[in-house]
Design an enzyme around this catalytic site. Structure first.
Site, short mmCIF file in Angstrom:
data_model
loop_
_atom_site.label_atom_id
_atom_site.label_comp_id
_atom_site.label_asym_id
_atom_site.label_seq_id
_atom_site.Cartn_x
_atom_site.Cartn_y
_atom_site.Cartn_z
N SER A 143 -3.90 1.55 16.17
CA SER A 143 -2.68 1.33 15.39
C SER A 143 -2.51 2.49 14.43
O SER A 143 -3.48 3.12 14.01
CB SER A 143 -2.86 0.04 14.58
OG SER A 143 -1.92 -0.03 13.55
N TYR A 156 -6.33 -4.88 6.78
CA TYR A 156 -6.02 -4.58 8.19
C TYR A 156 -6.29 -3.09 8.47
O TYR A 156 -6.90 -2.74 9.48
CB TYR A 156 -4.56 -4.93 8.49
CG TYR A 156 -4.17 -4.60 9.91
CD1 TYR A 156 -4.66 -5.37 10.97
CD2 TYR A 156 -3.33 -3.53 10.20
CE1 TYR A 156 -4.32 -5.07 12.29
CE2 TYR A 156 -2.99 -3.22 11.51
CZ TYR A 156 -3.48 -4.00 12.54
OH TYR A 156 -3.15 -3.68 13.84
N1 LIG Z 1 2.38 -5.76 17.36
C1 LIG Z 1 2.26 -4.59 16.78
O1 LIG Z 1 3.20 -4.12 16.13
C2 LIG Z 1 0.97 -3.80 16.91
C3 LIG Z 1 0.99 -2.44 16.55
C4 LIG Z 1 -0.20 -1.71 16.61
C5 LIG Z 1 -1.36 -2.31 17.06
N2 LIG Z 1 -1.34 -3.63 17.41
C6 LIG Z 1 -2.60 -4.20 17.89
O2 LIG Z 1 -2.36 -4.72 19.18
C7 LIG Z 1 -3.34 -5.70 19.46
C8 LIG Z 1 -2.64 -6.88 20.12
O3 LIG Z 1 -1.74 -7.43 19.20
P1 LIG Z 1 -0.29 -7.94 19.61
O4 LIG Z 1 0.70 -7.14 18.88
O5 LIG Z 1 -0.16 -8.07 21.06
O6 LIG Z 1 -0.28 -9.36 18.86
P2 LIG Z 1 -0.52 -10.84 19.42
O7 LIG Z 1 0.59 -11.20 20.36
O8 LIG Z 1 -0.71 -11.66 18.20
O9 LIG Z 1 -1.88 -10.73 20.23
C9 LIG Z 1 -3.13 -10.74 19.61
C10 LIG Z 1 -4.10 -11.36 20.58
O10 LIG Z 1 -5.41 -11.32 20.01
C11 LIG Z 1 -5.96 -12.60 20.19
N3 LIG Z 1 -7.06 -12.93 19.30
C12 LIG Z 1 -7.07 -13.14 17.97
N4 LIG Z 1 -8.30 -13.52 17.56
C13 LIG Z 1 -9.08 -13.55 18.67
C14 LIG Z 1 -10.45 -13.84 18.91
N5 LIG Z 1 -11.27 -14.24 17.93
N6 LIG Z 1 -10.91 -13.74 20.18
C15 LIG Z 1 -10.11 -13.36 21.20
N7 LIG Z 1 -8.81 -13.10 21.03
C16 LIG Z 1 -8.30 -13.18 19.78
C17 LIG Z 1 -4.80 -13.55 20.00
O11 LIG Z 1 -5.16 -14.83 20.49
P3 LIG Z 1 -4.59 -16.18 19.81
O12 LIG Z 1 -3.18 -16.29 20.26
O13 LIG Z 1 -5.47 -17.23 20.39
O14 LIG Z 1 -4.73 -16.02 18.34
C18 LIG Z 1 -3.76 -12.84 20.84
O15 LIG Z 1 -3.93 -13.12 22.20
C19 LIG Z 1 -4.04 -6.02 18.15
O16 LIG Z 1 -5.30 -5.39 18.15
C20 LIG Z 1 -3.14 -5.38 17.10
O17 LIG Z 1 -3.87 -4.98 15.97
C21 LIG Z 1 -0.21 -4.39 17.35
#
Ligand SMILES: NC(=O)c1ccc[n+]([C@@H]2O[C@H](COP(=O)([O-])OP(=O)(O)OC[C@H]3O[C@@H](n4cnc5c(N)ncnc54)[C@H](OP(=O)(O)O)[C@@H]3O)[C@@H](O)[C@H]2O)c1
Length: 329
Positions: A143, A156
């Site tokens: 990120s 974060y």
């Molecule tokens: N969205 C953005 O703008 C953005 C930008 C840069 C980086 N990211 C990174 O992208 C990655 C994915 O995020 P996303 O944007 O796709 O958001 P998301 O839709 O909230 O996905 C996050 C995933 O991580 C899972 N998770 C959380 N705690 C966990 C655990 N203890 N064990 C296994 N899985 C777990 C969540 O599962 P649950 O549904 O069960 O909680 C969900 O499936 C993250 O690392 C985030 O930091 C996101």
């Protein structure tokens, strides 16, 4: 020919879900995808989408895997019938937003445990076999919050900075093993991430000083504006897309297929001017002043050292940020 076995964490929604579908439905039919979820009761949307995307039978399997639980990681690894994982995607992550002093110890611990220790647990579980086979790829969802600090995202950002150090250190070590570590550096992406942050423990601002409350409101307005204007869709179905945004899933595929994988791949070039600004002035003064101005829309208040700071960052006048910086995810 053997299919490439890919295991992805955090596939209940967002980037993990879309990446799993993209690979499982790849026309080459060359991937076997293990989409893992913390809670298998949330796998409905993944299977519905897999059906409508026409993922071929046997291209996708779901496994329970909670990155906070080493036993659950080991159990998932044992259920990979091919006995190997060629590509490990450490994607699970959690956010935490708000003034530092209102976060509970539990909330801080849990973000660090999922984002940092959880990634370490995955690597500890899957690296030994990759080392034995002298091959493997590790993709980690990074990120811009791991490349630069952001107000109201301190914990974060701390977790994502840690991931940068973890991956960079391993990438050096793993060169002679033929194992490649790559960070996929994402800007803002439309996923469930923000909703989960916002529906997390309520930020209790009652005891907070008025100035921090005011800055937090300003940050939230800035963040909403940036997200509205600049967030990517994981699937990138909407065209035309600004040239500076690279289709997110394509960036993962590029990292996965590169013959000489890089440590970092960027989904948005809008991150780069700020990242360069940080490096160009290692004192940090230029970046801090530029980010403050960009988020809060005014000059940083000057402490006694303010004039000196500005003198040191003479070039700051208006650092070309390319665009207003986005909130980190
Ligand atoms: N969205 C953005 O703008 C953005 C930008 C840069 C980086 N990211 C990174 O992208 C990655 C994915 O995020 P996303 O944007 O796709 O958001 P998301 O839709 O909230 O996905 C996050 C995933 O991580 C899972 N998770 C959380 N705690 C966990 C655990 N203890 N064990 C296994 N899985 C777990 C969540 O599962 P649950 O549904 O069960 O909680 C969900 O499936 C993250 O690392 C985030 O930091 C996101």
């Amino acid at each position: 020919m053997d299919r490439t076995v890919v295991l992805i964490t955090g596939c209940s929604s967002g980037i993990g879900l879309h990446l799993a579908l993209r690979l499982a439905s790849d026309p080459s039919r060359s991937f076997k995808v293990y989409a893992t979820l913390r809670d298998l009761s949330t796998q409905g949307p993944l299977w519905e989408a897999a059906q409508s995307r026409g993922c071929p039978p046997g291209s996708l399997e779901t496994l329970q895997l909670d990155v906070q639980d080493a036993d659950s990681v080991a159990a998932a690894r044992a259920r990979v019938t091919e006995g190997r994982v060629d590509v490990l995607v450490c994607n699970a992550g959690r956010g935490l937003l708000g003034p530092l002093e209102v976060h509970s110890g539990d909330a801080v611990g849990s973000v660090l445990d999922v984002n940092v220790v959880g990634t370490v647990r995955m690597l500890q579980a899957f690296l030994p076999d990759m080392k034995r086979r002298r091959s493997g790829r590790i993709l980690v969802t990074g990120s811009m919050g791991g490349l630069m600090g952001m107000p109201f995202n301190a914990v974060y950002c701390a977790s994502k900075f840690a991931i940068e150090g973890l991956c960079e250190s391993l990438a050096i070590l793993l060169l002679p093993f033929g194992i490649h570590v790559s960070l996929i550096e994402c800007g803002p992406v439309h996923t469930a991430f923000q909703k989960k942050v916002q529906t997390g423990p309520r930020v209790a601002l009652d005891d907070l000083d008025a100035q921090t409350c005011d800055l937090f409101s300003r940050y939230q307005r800035h963040f909403e504006r940036i997200f509205r204007k600049e967030a990517q869709d994981p699937e990138e179905v909407t065209e035309p897309r600004p040239a500076c945004l690279h289709p997110l899933l394509q960036v993962f595929l590029t990292a996965l297929r590169d013959s000489r994988p890089a440590l970092r791949y960027f989904c948005s070039e809008r991150i780069l001017p700020l990242a360069r600004l940080r490096l160009a002035d290692p004192s940090g003064c230029s970046y801090i002043a530029a980010m403050h101005r960009s988020v809060f829309g005014d000059e940083p208040a000057e402490g006694p050292e303010g004039a000196q700071t500005r003198a040191r960052t003479g070039e700051l006048g208006d650092p070309e940020l390319g665009t207003s910086p986005s909130a980190p995810q």
